[in-house]
Design an enzyme around this catalytic site. Sequence first.
Site, short mmCIF file in Angstrom:
data_model
loop_
_atom_site.label_atom_id
_atom_site.label_comp_id
_atom_site.label_asym_id
_atom_site.label_seq_id
_atom_site.Cartn_x
_atom_site.Cartn_y
_atom_site.Cartn_z
N HIS A 137 2.60 -5.43 -4.36
CA HIS A 137 1.23 -6.14 -4.47
C HIS A 137 0.32 -5.33 -5.33
O HIS A 137 -0.02 -4.08 -5.08
CB HIS A 137 0.70 -6.17 -2.95
CG HIS A 137 1.56 -6.95 -2.20
ND1 HIS A 137 1.55 -6.73 -0.59
CD2 HIS A 137 2.54 -7.86 -2.30
CE1 HIS A 137 2.35 -7.45 -0.05
NE2 HIS A 137 2.87 -8.23 -1.17
N MET A 183 1.16 -2.63 4.12
CA MET A 183 0.65 -3.05 5.49
C MET A 183 0.89 -4.70 5.48
O MET A 183 1.04 -5.34 4.40
CB MET A 183 -0.96 -3.22 5.15
CG MET A 183 -1.79 -3.87 6.25
SD MET A 183 -1.35 -3.14 8.00
CE MET A 183 -2.35 -1.60 7.91
N ASP A 186 4.65 -9.24 4.88
CA ASP A 186 5.19 -9.97 3.71
C ASP A 186 6.83 -9.44 3.45
O ASP A 186 7.01 -8.42 3.15
CB ASP A 186 4.27 -9.68 2.42
CG ASP A 186 4.70 -10.47 0.99
OD1 ASP A 186 4.96 -11.64 1.56
OD2 ASP A 186 4.66 -9.95 0.08
N THR A 246 0.64 -1.35 0.14
CA THR A 246 0.05 -0.10 -0.01
C THR A 246 0.91 1.37 -0.03
O THR A 246 1.62 1.60 0.91
CB THR A 246 -0.89 -0.05 1.21
OG1 THR A 246 -1.63 -1.24 1.28
CG2 THR A 246 -1.91 1.15 1.08
#
Length: 360
Positions: free
Chosen positions: A200, A293, A296, A175
Amino acid sequence: MTKKIRVVVVDDSALVRSLLAEIINRQADMECVGTANDPLIAREMIRELNPDVITLDIEMPKMDGIEFLGRLMRLRPMPVLMISTLTERGADITMRALELGAVDFVAKPRIGVVDGINDLASQIVDKVRVASQAHVRRSVAPATTAVPSQAAAAPRNQAIGRISTEKLICIGASTGGTEAIKEILVRMPADSPGIVITQHMPPGFTTSFAARLNGLCQISVKEAANGDRILPGHAYIAPGGKQFRIDKSGANYVCVVEDGELVNRHKPSVEVLFKSAARVVGRNAFGIMLTGMGNDGAKAMKEMRDCGSYNYVQDEASCVVFGMPREAILHGAADEVLPLLSIAPALLTKLSGSNDRYRV
């Protein structure tokens, strides 16, 4: 009782507004406090209700979502989750929305809206929660994308030289990462080491993301394809919906793109890329963990450091969301924690410096 996240839904479709409001109101920690069918109504509703997050459609009457977003982020910055259609044009416009300051986006189905949005319910509410925690800054972006100023771009006479053929730069983000990645890449000179990136992102958007960056940078930027040789002066972005790692073929680093399982709930996953860097590149790797967020990539980034890489982690003040950088720091993966705009200069100094550990 914990204060609920207050959400305003802005969409020209009555059906979509109803579905989104229902999904939000099913959550114990959030409520839809209002819905609007166009940005002019939304503007008054935001003033009156002071929501924590708004969801915003892109294509609407009277004023499109991008124009409204631009005005909102200049005058009253707040967390915005874009609802965008999965088309080539939709992907381009979504990239523009992220440039303007939208926290994230959800790809709205073009057909089967009821089933499609209900299938996305967990993703929507997760992203609303993330958006409610985001550090949103006032946008100063012009109406159209501009090429970075010469001051912002990498100095053309800063030669990295032969070192760039051996080293590899690995970047992970979630994000807020699209803009953070841009700020790194526009500062990299044309002879920088090869760069591999996992951001992502769902299928259908990474091609547009790579093309947008390619038009701004001195290096070449592309969506990674299986078997691509990783070259100096090039950056390779993990395709949405695929796992991306690196391997070696003879003396060359190569991209491996495959339809693997979710890792840490993600595909592509930063963990997969960084773990391969630890195994394949070792002390010739540089790791960079940017805003996002979750956790990972944190464990694998520590593996990279244990194998001799040098790692940079974005600091909290410059992150949209500090989750992934925080986890990397807690795992002991960081060599340096820096503001976003300091990472590329620090990396270039390290690459061109006299420390033998970072020279071929």
